[in-house]
Design a protein around this motif. Structure first.
Motif, PDB file in Angstrom:
ATOM      1  N   LYS A   3      51.329  41.943  42.661  1.00 45.99           N
ATOM      2  CA  LYS A   3      52.699  41.525  42.964  1.00 45.99           C
ATOM      3  C   LYS A   3      52.976  40.110  42.477  1.00 45.99           C
ATOM      4  O   LYS A   3      54.090  39.805  42.047  1.00 45.99           O
ATOM      5  CB  LYS A   3      52.976  41.616  44.458  1.00 45.99           C
ATOM      6  CG  LYS A   3      54.433  41.372  44.813  1.00 45.99           C
ATOM      7  CD  LYS A   3      54.881  42.187  45.982  1.00 45.99           C
ATOM      8  CE  LYS A   3      56.393  42.154  46.137  1.00 45.99           C
ATOM      9  NZ  LYS A   3      56.835  42.978  47.264  1.00 45.99           N
ATOM     10  N   VAL A   4      51.987  39.211  42.564  1.00 45.26           N
ATOM     11  CA  VAL A   4      52.178  37.822  42.154  1.00 45.26           C
ATOM     12  C   VAL A   4      51.075  37.397  41.193  1.00 45.26           C
ATOM     13  O   VAL A   4      49.894  37.613  41.461  1.00 45.26           O
ATOM     14  CB  VAL A   4      52.193  36.863  43.364  1.00 45.26           C
ATOM     15  CG1 VAL A   4      52.282  35.410  42.892  1.00 45.26           C
ATOM     16  CG2 VAL A   4      53.350  37.172  44.288  1.00 45.26           C
ATOM     17  N   SER A   5      51.480  36.811  40.097  1.00 50.04           N
ATOM     18  CA  SER A   5      50.540  36.157  39.180  1.00 50.04           C
ATOM     19  C   SER A   5      50.680  34.657  39.372  1.00 50.04           C
ATOM     20  O   SER A   5      51.768  34.102  39.211  1.00 50.04           O
ATOM     21  CB  SER A   5      50.859  36.517  37.725  1.00 50.04           C
ATOM     22  OG  SER A   5      50.677  37.884  37.476  1.00 50.04           O
ATOM     23  N   PHE A  31      49.944  41.465  50.054  1.00 47.64           N
ATOM     24  CA  PHE A  31      50.088  42.079  48.733  1.00 47.64           C
ATOM     25  C   PHE A  31      48.943  41.609  47.851  1.00 47.64           C
ATOM     26  O   PHE A  31      48.226  40.653  48.175  1.00 47.64           O
ATOM     27  CB  PHE A  31      51.441  41.703  48.104  1.00 47.64           C
ATOM     28  CG  PHE A  31      51.745  40.225  48.122  1.00 47.64           C
ATOM     29  CD1 PHE A  31      51.202  39.364  47.168  1.00 47.64           C
ATOM     30  CD2 PHE A  31      52.567  39.685  49.102  1.00 47.64           C
ATOM     31  CE1 PHE A  31      51.468  38.005  47.193  1.00 47.64           C
ATOM     32  CE2 PHE A  31      52.840  38.323  49.134  1.00 47.64           C
ATOM     33  CZ  PHE A  31      52.292  37.489  48.181  1.00 47.64           C
ATOM     34  N   ASP A  32      48.782  42.266  46.718  1.00 45.91           N
ATOM     35  CA  ASP A  32      47.740  41.887  45.760  1.00 45.91           C
ATOM     36  C   ASP A  32      48.265  40.792  44.823  1.00 45.91           C
ATOM     37  O   ASP A  32      49.449  40.760  44.480  1.00 45.91           O
ATOM     38  CB  ASP A  32      47.314  43.098  44.923  1.00 45.91           C
ATOM     39  CG  ASP A  32      46.552  44.125  45.754  1.00 45.91           C
ATOM     40  OD1 ASP A  32      45.910  43.724  46.741  1.00 45.91           O
ATOM     41  OD2 ASP A  32      46.622  45.325  45.413  1.00 45.91           O
ATOM     42  N   TYR A  33      47.346  39.930  44.407  1.00 45.72           N
ATOM     43  CA  TYR A  33      47.725  38.856  43.497  1.00 45.72           C
ATOM     44  C   TYR A  33      46.590  38.612  42.511  1.00 45.72           C
ATOM     45  O   TYR A  33      45.472  39.117  42.675  1.00 45.72           O
ATOM     46  CB  TYR A  33      48.051  37.576  44.268  1.00 45.72           C
ATOM     47  CG  TYR A  33      46.840  36.806  44.750  1.00 45.72           C
ATOM     48  CD1 TYR A  33      46.467  35.605  44.159  1.00 45.72           C
ATOM     49  CD2 TYR A  33      46.053  37.282  45.806  1.00 45.72           C
ATOM     50  CE1 TYR A  33      45.359  34.894  44.591  1.00 45.72           C
ATOM     51  CE2 TYR A  33      44.947  36.577  46.252  1.00 45.72           C
ATOM     52  CZ  TYR A  33      44.605  35.388  45.646  1.00 45.72           C
ATOM     53  OH  TYR A  33      43.506  34.693  46.078  1.00 45.72           O
ATOM     54  N   GLU A  34      46.899  37.845  41.482  1.00 46.04           N
ATOM     55  CA  GLU A  34      45.899  37.446  40.495  1.00 46.04           C
ATOM     56  C   GLU A  34      46.098  35.978  40.148  1.00 46.04           C
ATOM     57  O   GLU A  34      47.198  35.432  40.311  1.00 46.04           O
ATOM     58  CB  GLU A  34      46.024  38.287  39.219  1.00 46.04           C
ATOM     59  CG  GLU A  34      47.321  38.054  38.450  1.00 46.04           C
ATOM     60  CD  GLU A  34      47.411  38.815  37.136  1.00 46.04           C
ATOM     61  OE1 GLU A  34      46.477  39.554  36.810  1.00 46.04           O
ATOM     62  OE2 GLU A  34      48.447  38.667  36.441  1.00 46.04           O
ATOM     63  N   ILE A  35      45.019  35.347  39.709  1.00 51.61           N
ATOM     64  CA  ILE A  35      45.095  33.994  39.175  1.00 51.61           C
ATOM     65  C   ILE A  35      44.875  34.072  37.666  1.00 51.61           C
ATOM     66  O   ILE A  35      43.818  34.522  37.211  1.00 51.61           O
ATOM     67  CB  ILE A  35      44.035  33.072  39.803  1.00 51.61           C
ATOM     68  CG1 ILE A  35      44.268  32.933  41.318  1.00 51.61           C
ATOM     69  CG2 ILE A  35      44.058  31.693  39.139  1.00 51.61           C
ATOM     70  CD1 ILE A  35      43.185  32.142  42.027  1.00 51.61           C
ATOM     71  N   VAL A  36      45.883  33.691  36.908  1.00 55.75           N
ATOM     72  CA  VAL A  36      45.767  33.624  35.458  1.00 55.75           C
ATOM     73  C   VAL A  36      45.430  32.176  35.126  1.00 55.75           C
ATOM     74  O   VAL A  36      46.288  31.285  35.173  1.00 55.75           O
ATOM     75  CB  VAL A  36      47.075  34.057  34.762  1.00 55.75           C
ATOM     76  CG1 VAL A  36      46.921  33.980  33.246  1.00 55.75           C
ATOM     77  CG2 VAL A  36      47.466  35.468  35.194  1.00 55.75           C
ATOM     78  N   LEU A  37      44.170  31.938  34.827  1.00 59.51           N
ATOM     79  CA  LEU A  37      43.654  30.579  34.667  1.00 59.51           C
ATOM     80  C   LEU A  37      43.450  30.261  33.190  1.00 59.51           C
ATOM     81  O   LEU A  37      42.561  30.812  32.537  1.00 59.51           O
ATOM     82  CB  LEU A  37      42.342  30.437  35.441  1.00 59.51           C
ATOM     83  CG  LEU A  37      41.614  29.092  35.394  1.00 59.51           C
ATOM     84  CD1 LEU A  37      42.511  27.945  35.843  1.00 59.51           C
ATOM     85  CD2 LEU A  37      40.348  29.151  36.243  1.00 59.51           C
ATOM     86  N   GLY A  38      44.282  29.388  32.660  1.00 59.04           N
ATOM     87  CA  GLY A  38      44.191  28.996  31.249  1.00 59.04           C
ATOM     88  C   GLY A  38      43.535  27.639  31.110  1.00 59.04           C
ATOM     89  O   GLY A  38      44.112  26.623  31.497  1.00 59.04           O
ATOM     90  N   GLU A 114      57.620  32.889  49.777  1.00 57.40           N
ATOM     91  CA  GLU A 114      58.460  32.985  48.582  1.00 57.40           C
ATOM     92  C   GLU A 114      58.680  34.433  48.174  1.00 57.40           C
ATOM     93  O   GLU A 114      59.782  34.811  47.746  1.00 57.40           O
ATOM     94  CB  GLU A 114      57.831  32.168  47.446  1.00 57.40           C
ATOM     95  CG  GLU A 114      57.872  30.675  47.725  1.00 57.40           C
ATOM     96  CD  GLU A 114      57.419  29.823  46.556  1.00 57.40           C
ATOM     97  OE1 GLU A 114      58.172  28.922  46.157  1.00 57.40           O
ATOM     98  OE2 GLU A 114      56.307  30.064  46.045  1.00 57.40           O
ATOM     99  N   VAL A 115      57.661  35.268  48.297  1.00 56.04           N
ATOM    100  CA  VAL A 115      57.822  36.688  48.002  1.00 56.04           C
ATOM    101  C   VAL A 115      58.841  37.307  48.949  1.00 56.04           C
ATOM    102  O   VAL A 115      59.719  38.089  48.530  1.00 56.04           O
ATOM    103  CB  VAL A 115      56.469  37.416  48.089  1.00 56.04           C
ATOM    104  CG1 VAL A 115      56.675  38.933  48.174  1.00 56.04           C
ATOM    105  CG2 VAL A 115      55.603  37.080  46.886  1.00 56.04           C
ATOM    106  N   ASP A 116      58.755  36.986  50.224  1.00 55.73           N
ATOM    107  CA  ASP A 116      59.704  37.531  51.199  1.00 55.73           C
ATOM    108  C   ASP A 116      61.139  37.149  50.832  1.00 55.73           C
ATOM    109  O   ASP A 116      62.062  37.975  50.957  1.00 55.73           O
ATOM    110  CB  ASP A 116      59.376  37.024  52.605  1.00 55.73           C
ATOM    111  CG  ASP A 116      58.097  37.632  53.176  1.00 55.73           C
ATOM    112  OD1 ASP A 116      57.616  38.633  52.609  1.00 55.73           O
ATOM    113  OD2 ASP A 116      57.578  37.093  54.170  1.00 55.73           O
ATOM    114  N   LEU A 117      61.333  35.914  50.369  1.00 55.33           N
ATOM    115  CA  LEU A 117      62.677  35.469  49.998  1.00 55.33           C
ATOM    116  C   LEU A 117      63.192  36.226  48.779  1.00 55.33           C
ATOM    117  O   LEU A 117      64.335  36.718  48.769  1.00 55.33           O
ATOM    118  CB  LEU A 117      62.670  33.963  49.728  1.00 55.33           C
ATOM    119  CG  LEU A 117      64.022  33.341  49.351  1.00 55.33           C
ATOM    120  CD1 LEU A 117      65.032  33.519  50.473  1.00 55.33           C
ATOM    121  CD2 LEU A 117      63.858  31.855  49.018  1.00 55.33           C
TER     122      LEU A 117
END
Length: 321
Positions: A3-5, A31-38, A114-117
């Protein structure tokens, strides 16, 4: 389904990156999330820390070890957007939250709030919250935005006047536009133009809570610049926006550009004296779209500043000059 990156871009953040990652990993959500680490080929040990975290949290962290040799060129000029844009394009979530590797979150429910909003208000393309600005050298702390916003909803018209969204506070809907325009990659800053591109598709929501810390330190890309340099880059960004956005925003951008040109002149006057500022008047104020009353007022203000500097006096406290 993600749901959130959380897109984290990091370069030479060895003293800070662990705290940034821990502040994301502590998040509590339904919810599920991921960290996109650059990681942008740091030289101080940041890359090794990122590799260690990715090995410990392989189900959450997607690590991209990027090379500064992969920089994208636009019109023969190198851009600084590569790590930033590649992170965004790799994001798989419905929503994206941004975090620079030298900042961190303080509220374990930040993402959930923030997702709830955004879930409950489909008219919003973006939301953000207040943050604490911490000056690492002095220990001084201030709030950003510095003044409490008078509303909890904003539009692109507000955003065209100034960037009031701290990067470490923002969440926005993913894939609101198909691809980054070429002009985006040559703007002096990446976050403000990104917010504007997103705000073309919806309003901006505000959460009146402090949920992150934005660090100001000697290695910061933006904070190390003088006020005049920051305003110069703001002017350059607005000029690029005015050349490329829909003509319906031309008047708003012209007004914003005029205001920032004036602010730049006053910053030059404060940092280098009234004489130096007067030398910039032709380039900054004499364009055909500058209101003549604005030019006159600014020029008189700069003359006053020059007189004070000649007398080795400072402008009075509270003066706009």
């Amino acid at each position: 389904m993600v749901k959130v990156s959380v897109c984290i871009q990091t370069y030479n953040h060895q003293p800070f990156i662990a705290q940034a990652l821990d502040s994301v990993l502590m998040q509590e959500m339904d919810f599920d999330y991921e960290i996109v680490l650059g990681e942008d080929e740091s030289r101080d040990g940041t890359r090794e820390i990122c590799v260690g975290y990715a090995r410990r949290y392989p189900d959450v962290i997607r690590l991209f070890l990027r090379s500064r040799k992969d920089v994208i060129y636009v019109d023969g000029r190198p851009t600084g957007r590569f790590n930033f844009t590649e992170n965004l394009e790799a994001a798989r979530g419905k929503y994206i939250a941004l975090l620079d590797g030298d900042d961190y979150w303080t509220d374990p429910h930040k993402l959930q709030k923030e997702v709830d909003l955004l879930d409950s208000h489909r008219e919003l393309a973006i939301c953000f919250h207040r943050v604490l600005k911490r000056h690492e050298a002095s220990g001084e702390e201030t709030l950003a935005p510095s003044r409490e916003p008078a509303a909890d909803r904003f539009t692109i018209s507000d955003l065209l006047q100034r960037n009031f969204i701290p990067t470490c506070s923002v969440m926005f809907r993913n894939r609101l536009f198909e691809e980054f325009p070429s002009w985006f990659r040559i703007t002096p800053s990446g976050d403000w133009p990104l917010h504007i591109l997103n705000a073309l598709h919806g309003d901006i929501g505000y959460i009146n809570q402090v949920m992150a810390v934005y660090r100001l330190h000697s290695s910061g890309v933006w904070s190390v610049r003088s006020p005049a340099e920051q305003k110069q880059r703001t002017v350059e960004t607005l000029e690029i926006l005015r050349e490329n956005l829909d003509p319906r925003y031309d008047q708003e951008l012209a007004l914003s550009l005029a205001r920032w040109r004036i602010r730049l002149l006053y910053s030059i006057a404060r940092e280098m004296g009234g004489k130096a500022a007067m030398q910039h008047v032709p380039n900054l104020l004499m364009s055909s779209d500058m209101p003549k009353v604005t030019v006159l007022r600014a020029s008189l203000g700069l003359v006053w500043t020059r007189i004070l500097s000649t007398l080795e006096l400072n402008p009075p406290a509270g003066s706009v000059f």
